[in-house]
Write an enzyme that holds these catalytic residues in place. Structure first.
Site, PDB file in Angstrom:
ATOM      1  N   ASN A   1       0.804  -1.227   0.000  1.00 12.05           N
ATOM      2  CA  ASN A   1       0.000   0.000   0.000  1.00 12.05           C
ATOM      3  C   ASN A   1       0.833   1.271   0.000  1.00 12.05           C
ATOM      4  OD1 ASN A   1      -2.353  -1.442   0.010  1.00 12.05           O
ATOM      5  ND2 ASN A   1      -2.754  -1.188   2.196  1.00 12.05           N
TER       6      ASN A   1
ATOM      7  N   THR B   1      18.106 -17.805 -28.178  1.00 15.69           N
ATOM      8  CA  THR B   1      16.648 -17.799 -28.125  1.00 15.69           C
ATOM      9  C   THR B   1      16.114 -18.032 -29.530  1.00 15.69           C
ATOM     10  OG1 THR B   1      16.741 -16.192 -26.336  1.00 15.69           O
ATOM     11  CG2 THR B   1      14.615 -16.493 -27.434  1.00 15.69           C
TER      12      THR B   1
ATOM     13  N   LYS C   1      14.045 -17.886 -32.732  1.00 10.43           N
ATOM     14  CA  LYS C   1      13.250 -16.851 -33.389  1.00 10.43           C
ATOM     15  C   LYS C   1      12.671 -17.399 -34.696  1.00 10.43           C
ATOM     16  CE  LYS C   1      14.680 -13.768 -30.321  1.00 10.43           C
ATOM     17  NZ  LYS C   1      13.809 -13.085 -29.359  1.00 10.43           N
TER      18      LYS C   1
ATOM     19  N   ASP D   1      11.390 -18.457 -25.954  1.00 10.65           N
ATOM     20  CA  ASP D   1      11.239 -17.062 -25.564  1.00 10.65           C
ATOM     21  C   ASP D   1      10.194 -16.969 -24.458  1.00 10.65           C
ATOM     22  OD1 ASP D   1      11.917 -14.369 -25.681  1.00 10.65           O
ATOM     23  OD2 ASP D   1      11.947 -14.384 -27.863  1.00 10.65           O
ATOM     24  N   GLU D   2      10.155 -15.813 -23.798  1.00 15.18           N
ATOM     25  CA  GLU D   2       9.346 -15.692 -22.591  1.00 15.18           C
ATOM     26  C   GLU D   2       7.858 -15.884 -22.840  1.00 15.18           C
ATOM     27  OE1 GLU D   2       9.588 -11.564 -24.344  1.00 15.18           O
ATOM     28  OE2 GLU D   2      10.973 -13.234 -24.041  1.00 15.18           O
TER      29      GLU D   2
ATOM     30  N   HIS E   1      13.477 -16.132 -16.575  1.00 14.23           N
ATOM     31  CA  HIS E   1      13.345 -14.957 -17.433  1.00 14.23           C
ATOM     32  C   HIS E   1      12.710 -13.837 -16.620  1.00 14.23           C
ATOM     33  CE1 HIS E   1      12.431 -12.349 -20.816  1.00 14.23           C
ATOM     34  NE2 HIS E   1      13.161 -13.139 -21.584  1.00 14.23           N
ATOM     35  N   ARG E   2      13.121 -12.593 -16.902  1.00 25.16           N
ATOM     36  CA  ARG E   2      12.660 -11.451 -16.112  1.00 25.16           C
ATOM     37  C   ARG E   2      11.580 -10.625 -16.809  1.00 25.16           C
ATOM     38  NH1 ARG E   2      17.482  -6.877 -16.367  1.00 25.16           N
ATOM     39  NH2 ARG E   2      17.756  -6.879 -18.636  1.00 25.16           N
TER      40      ARG E   2
ATOM     41  N   SER F   1      21.555 -11.267 -22.628  1.00 23.47           N
ATOM     42  CA  SER F   1      20.716 -11.580 -23.775  1.00 23.47           C
ATOM     43  C   SER F   1      19.990 -10.325 -24.222  1.00 23.47           C
ATOM     44  CB  SER F   1      19.699 -12.672 -23.396  1.00 23.47           C
ATOM     45  OG  SER F   1      18.819 -12.952 -24.458  1.00 23.47           O
TER      46      SER F   1
END
Length: 479
Positions: free
Chosen positions: A116, A166, A168, A196-197, A287-288, A372
């Site tokens: 809060n 990663t 693609k 990938d994320e 992963h962030r 990355s």
């Protein structure tokens, strides 16, 4: 009428929560907030308000304060410092008794410290810059399921950073074509490939099919190269039950590592998955995704160094850390600071890197940083110099974008890495002599030569938004 034994009404927070003479205990959890107070609100009052709302306080005096030892349980704002270069903001240091927090619960710590209080009207903006977790609290947390040394032992890979990619495009491939790309990258020389994320279980590629084709590729590449390989299978799911189902299936296929989006999925899910990985001998890549929503604004939110510490406590063997040199935000000194917090057993206060407190991790294993985002072979010398050996460099477009294909892109990255490591071991200044080192290596690797030609003009030279606060650190004399 019963006689009043307390003074009802509203009183200034600083009368209770501003304690400039307090000396923090070794067992206290310490936090530093960057605060911009509303006009007319004294700094001591704003700091005390944050201490109150993040611990025992509320907006008015309540009689139930008499039923507990409020003086023991309250948060204490004990120091104020200026923010260099900013006349409006200041740092407030707050100490919390360890008994305010459930053991081993990052969730509970964050609910108090960034709950809060971040909507409090007394402050215009608020940012949690750093936390000192006392060793007594660190020991109640599970931490990384395996850690850097155990990962290297399992992979039998030492003396160099690890290489990843990663796959693609991140969305749209069929499971079979996805697995083909994985195989080509691993065969070409990478240690890992990665979901990938936002790859979970979409209509174009359900998670079971992806896991099966990917692990077929991993086993084939391992057999052909004689090196242990892996792919970060993303088990992030709509529910914890589904997450564990996917993790179990990955284990049944012989996967050495799985992946989790720890912020979007939440710390409860992440801690549970880390415990599962520890019990089942599985590496956990973190992963962030979503971090910049919380940490990029330099005036409001949570600094990434705090998220880094929380992840180490919650559990993960890898964590995306930024690259400094790639396409994503990252101040160099700040990045080195939180990389130290990921890997080292003890990190001393270092304001030049944004670290406000000593942090003792005891025997808790370290987390491997993952660089990355927008990196290619020309970045290899800088990455090697910045991160050292205990890191993983992930080249997505920098592998799959090679004109000769995925395997050639992987081969180029492996040659570039080994050239930089060899040069470093010979005592050469890798970052300064990077061009020469890569050019020498390219004489024996046409794949590297083509990669260097392809990306020679690609740079991401944008100013960093979240810079370290710089200037003389003058401490305010407590009033």
């Amino acid at each position: 009428m019963a006689e009043k034994s307390y003074q009802a009404g509203v009183k200034e927070y600083r009368k209770t929560y501003w304690t400039p003479d307090y000396v923090p205990l070794d067992t206290d959890l310490l936090a530093v907030f960057k605060i911009v107070a509303q006009a007319g609100v004294p700094r001591e009052e704003a700091a005390a308000a944050v201490a109150a709302e993040s611990s025992t306080g509320t907006w008015t005096t309540v009689w139930t304060d008499l039923l507990t030892d409020l003086d023991y349980y309250k948060g204490r704002a004990y120091r104020i410092e200026p923010v260099p270069g900013d006349d409006n903001a200041f740092y407030a240091f707050i100490a919390y008794p360890i008994d305010l927090f459930e053991e081993g619960s990052v969730v509970n710590v964050l609910t108090s410290l960034v709950g809060n209080v971040f909507g409090f009207k007394a402050v215009r903006s608020l940012r949690l810059e750093d936390i000192r977790f006392p060793l007594a609290y660190v020991k109640t947390c599970g931490g990384p399921p395996n850690g850097i040394q155990l990962e290297r032992d399992r992979l039998n890979k030492y003396g160099r950073p690890l290489l990843g990619c990663t796959i693609k495009p991140k969305l749209g491939l069929s499971a079979k074509n996805y697995g083909r790309a994985v195989y080509e990258c691993l065969r070409g020389g990478l240690d890992f490939t990665k979901d990938d994320e936002n790859i979970n279980s979409q209509p174009f590629m359900r998670w079971q099919h992806r896991f099966e084709f990917v692990m077929e590729a991993v086993h084939k590449a391992t057999s052909e190269t004689g090196e242990r390989k892996g792919h970060y299978l993303n088990v992030t799911a709509p529910t914890p039950e589904e997450m564990y189902k996917r993790a179990e299936f990955a284990k049944s296929l012989g996967a050495p590592i799985i992946m989790h989006d720890f912020l979007t999925a939440g710390f409860t899910a992440n801690t549970g998955l880390a415990n599962w990985c520890r019990e089942n001998g599985m590496l956990l890549h973190i992963h962030r995704a979503m971090h910049a929503v919380l940490d990029r604004n330099p005036m409001h939110g949570i600094h990434f160094r705090v998220l880094t510490k929380c992840l180490r406590l919650s559990g993960g063997d890898h964590l995306h850390s930024g690259t400094v040199v790639g396409k994503l935000e990252g101040d160099r000194e700040a990045t080195i600071g939180w990389v130290d917090l990921m890997r080292e057993p003890f990190v001393p206060e270092n304001r030049a890197r944004g670290i406000f407190f000593d942090q003792d991790w005891g025997a808790m294993p370290g987390v491997m940083p993952v660089a990355s985002g927008g990196i290619h072979v020309w970045h290899m010398p800088a990455l090697t110099a910045i991160f050292g050996d205990d890191a993983c460099f992930q080249f997505g477009g920098g592998t799959l974008g090679h004109p000769w294909g995925n395997a050639a892109g992987a081969h180029a990255n492996r040659v570039a890495l080994e050239a930089c490591v060899e040069a470093r071991n010979q005592g050469r200044p890798v970052e300064r002599e990077g061009r020469e080192i890569l050019t020498e290596a390219a004489q024996h690797s046409p794949e590297l030569k083509i990669a260097m030609e392809t990306w020679k003009e690609i740079k991401f030279e944008f100013d960093v938004v979240d810079k370290l606060d710089t200037g003389p650190m003058l401490r305010v004399v407590n009033a």
